[in-house]
Design a protein around this motif. Sequence first.
Motif, short mmCIF file in Angstrom:
data_model
loop_
_atom_site.label_atom_id
_atom_site.label_comp_id
_atom_site.label_asym_id
_atom_site.label_seq_id
_atom_site.Cartn_x
_atom_site.Cartn_y
_atom_site.Cartn_z
N SER A 1 80.60 59.17 103.44
CA SER A 1 80.32 59.66 102.05
C SER A 1 79.55 58.36 101.58
CB SER A 1 81.75 58.27 101.37
OG SER A 1 81.98 57.68 102.18
N ARG A 2 79.10 58.65 100.10
CA ARG A 2 77.77 57.06 99.96
C ARG A 2 78.99 55.76 99.15
NH1 ARG A 2 72.51 56.96 99.91
NH2 ARG A 2 72.52 59.08 100.89
N ALA A 3 78.37 55.10 99.78
CA ALA A 3 79.24 54.18 98.68
C ALA A 3 78.72 53.52 97.61
CB ALA A 3 78.91 52.31 99.69
N ASP A 4 78.55 52.16 96.80
CA ASP A 4 78.17 52.58 95.53
C ASP A 4 76.79 52.30 95.54
OD1 ASP A 4 80.38 53.09 93.96
OD2 ASP A 4 81.40 51.31 93.45
N ASN A 5 76.63 51.20 96.48
CA ASN A 5 75.49 50.40 96.48
C ASN A 5 74.29 51.14 97.41
OD1 ASN A 5 76.01 50.33 99.01
ND2 ASN A 5 76.43 48.46 99.00
N GLY A 6 74.74 52.54 97.61
CA GLY A 6 73.52 53.77 97.99
C GLY A 6 73.99 53.15 100.35
N ASP A 7 74.52 52.61 100.28
CA ASP A 7 75.19 52.54 102.19
C ASP A 7 75.99 53.69 102.25
OD1 ASP A 7 74.01 50.26 101.33
OD2 ASP A 7 75.92 48.82 102.29
N ILE A 8 75.38 54.50 103.17
CA ILE A 8 75.77 55.65 103.63
C ILE A 8 77.77 55.53 104.61
CG2 ILE A 8 76.35 57.41 105.29
CD1 ILE A 8 73.46 57.72 103.64
N LEU A 9 78.42 55.57 104.13
CA LEU A 9 79.78 55.21 105.07
C LEU A 9 80.49 56.37 106.44
CD1 LEU A 9 81.96 53.35 102.22
CD2 LEU A 9 80.33 52.31 103.51
N ILE A 10 80.23 56.19 107.24
CA ILE A 10 80.46 56.71 108.05
C ILE A 10 81.93 56.62 109.14
CG2 ILE A 10 79.86 58.08 110.82
CD1 ILE A 10 77.07 57.83 108.97
N ARG A 11 83.09 57.51 109.41
CA ARG A 11 84.39 57.37 109.61
C ARG A 11 84.69 58.60 110.38
NH1 ARG A 11 84.44 58.98 104.84
NH2 ARG A 11 85.63 60.45 104.07
N LYS A 12 85.86 58.54 111.13
CA LYS A 12 86.08 59.48 111.79
C LYS A 12 86.90 60.18 110.50
CE LYS A 12 87.16 57.15 115.89
NZ LYS A 12 87.87 56.84 116.37
N ALA A 13 87.11 62.10 111.18
CA ALA A 13 87.36 62.54 109.35
C ALA A 13 88.82 63.01 110.00
CB ALA A 13 86.24 64.09 110.20
N GLY A 14 89.78 63.46 108.78
CA GLY A 14 90.56 63.50 108.97
C GLY A 14 91.57 62.70 108.62
#
Lengths: 321, 191
Positions: free
Chosen positions: A308-321
């Motif tokens: 997902s994309r944070a407000d500051n434009g960073d991309i957050l990567i996490r485990k699905a589910g």
Amino acid sequence: MKSPGEAKRETMAREWAVALNSGEMDLAGHNAFEAWLNEDQKNLHAFEKYAAILQTLEGSPELSKADSPPAHVAQHGWWRGAAAAAASLIVVACAAFLFFGTDTPAAKPPPIQTAAAEIRTLTLPDGSVATLGGRSRIETHYEADARRVTLLEGDAYFDVVPDKSRPFYVDAGTRVVRVVGTEFSVSRDSAAVRIAVAEGKVEVFDPELNDVPVEALLPGDKIEILSKKGITRSTVEPASVGRWRQGWLSFRDASLGEIAESIERYSNTRLRFASTDLEETRVTASFGVDDIEQFLAALEGSHDIAWSRADNGDILIRKAG
Amino acid sequence: MSGKSSSPLSQVEHLFARSNTAATFDKLYRDYWGELCARLYRTFGKGPPDPEDAAQAAFVRFAALDDPNRVRDPRAFLLTTARNFILDQKRSQNRSSSRFTIGSQSPAEIEIDDLTPERVILGREQLEIVEQVVATLTQKQKIVLNLSRIKGYTYTEICNETGWSYGDVYRQTSIALAKLAEALDRGDRQR
């Protein structure tokens, strides 16, 4: 008969005259030239002769008659690559001094660096062309008998002018590369040094093993020197070497952490990971820096990962589910 | 090249306003200012002194002559004066001197000569040596030097024009300059 010191000065004066005459010397080159002139009054004395020659040629009646260049030939004809490859197969037979400290250092210009997402092509004092990737940094150190470049960080693609009397070295920290004239790419990041060859022959040295090449690479050869895991060899399409210059990133069995580092350098986009084990996920991928979201979408499809994309434009990567 | 607060034209045109040569100067400036700066830049680099400062000094000297119309080749005058300005500045930076320059020659001496740039920059014997060596260069070397020095092409533009590789253009230039320098050195030793 000139002394070795005078001969070296003469060579440097000529190199600078040829580089200035290119009309394409960048600011760093001009600064290096001024530093060299100011280093010793004999340098200016040596250069004045070449400046006088260059200006004299502008009024030469004999030269003005030679104004009929040959019919245009496409620059990228097959013969050009063949000629370059043949020229670059001339490999120096004897080992030169590999290490960068010498008794008579030339002026050391400041590092040349690029910002994130910037790709810059520059002409080095000998006419070789270096292309720097995003957030990359090099230092040049030219001498009468050697051309030396240190890649401090990032990606660099070199198109080296053949000169068997002056080998071209690239120091990438854990490895030093030596060529005579060829095209190749060197990358250096926190995890590894990578070298890939597009044309000619490249010799790779381990600085700790002095002057014995540990690898000899030909077009399409690629090696990756990982600080912890040793050397891995692979092959690539020679034409694909240095494709980051066109904004294309390719990874084979690379960690997401390494890929994130490259993406940051080429797009100003930061990837943040919810856990460190995600950074270690191994991926093979190829994508344009303008199309990171497509890469992430593919990643979601092939791995148990969501983004997902944070407000500051960073991309957050996490485990699905 | 750094930008200037006012144009070189505006800084020296008042010198011409008092004379009947304003039109000549104006044309010279428009025709040659850019080319002069470019030639200085491609011979001496960005400086210091800045090529624009050297070009400006040359135009000021030209404007200050009692009768600029006496200069038969104003372009040569400007090139030579600008070149001397650069070398004088560089020498004062590191206290050097050279046999290849005419820094001591005054504008008054230059103005009455039937100038060509080469005649002023090198002595007559050295000029003859250069012409002899140029005649012995390969056709490729002549073309590369012609395109870069006379027509002002960059090496990339020469590559595009001829189809030769960048490395080849670079190397041919270097070889030709080495031949010329060696011949001048031999000529000096024989004198």
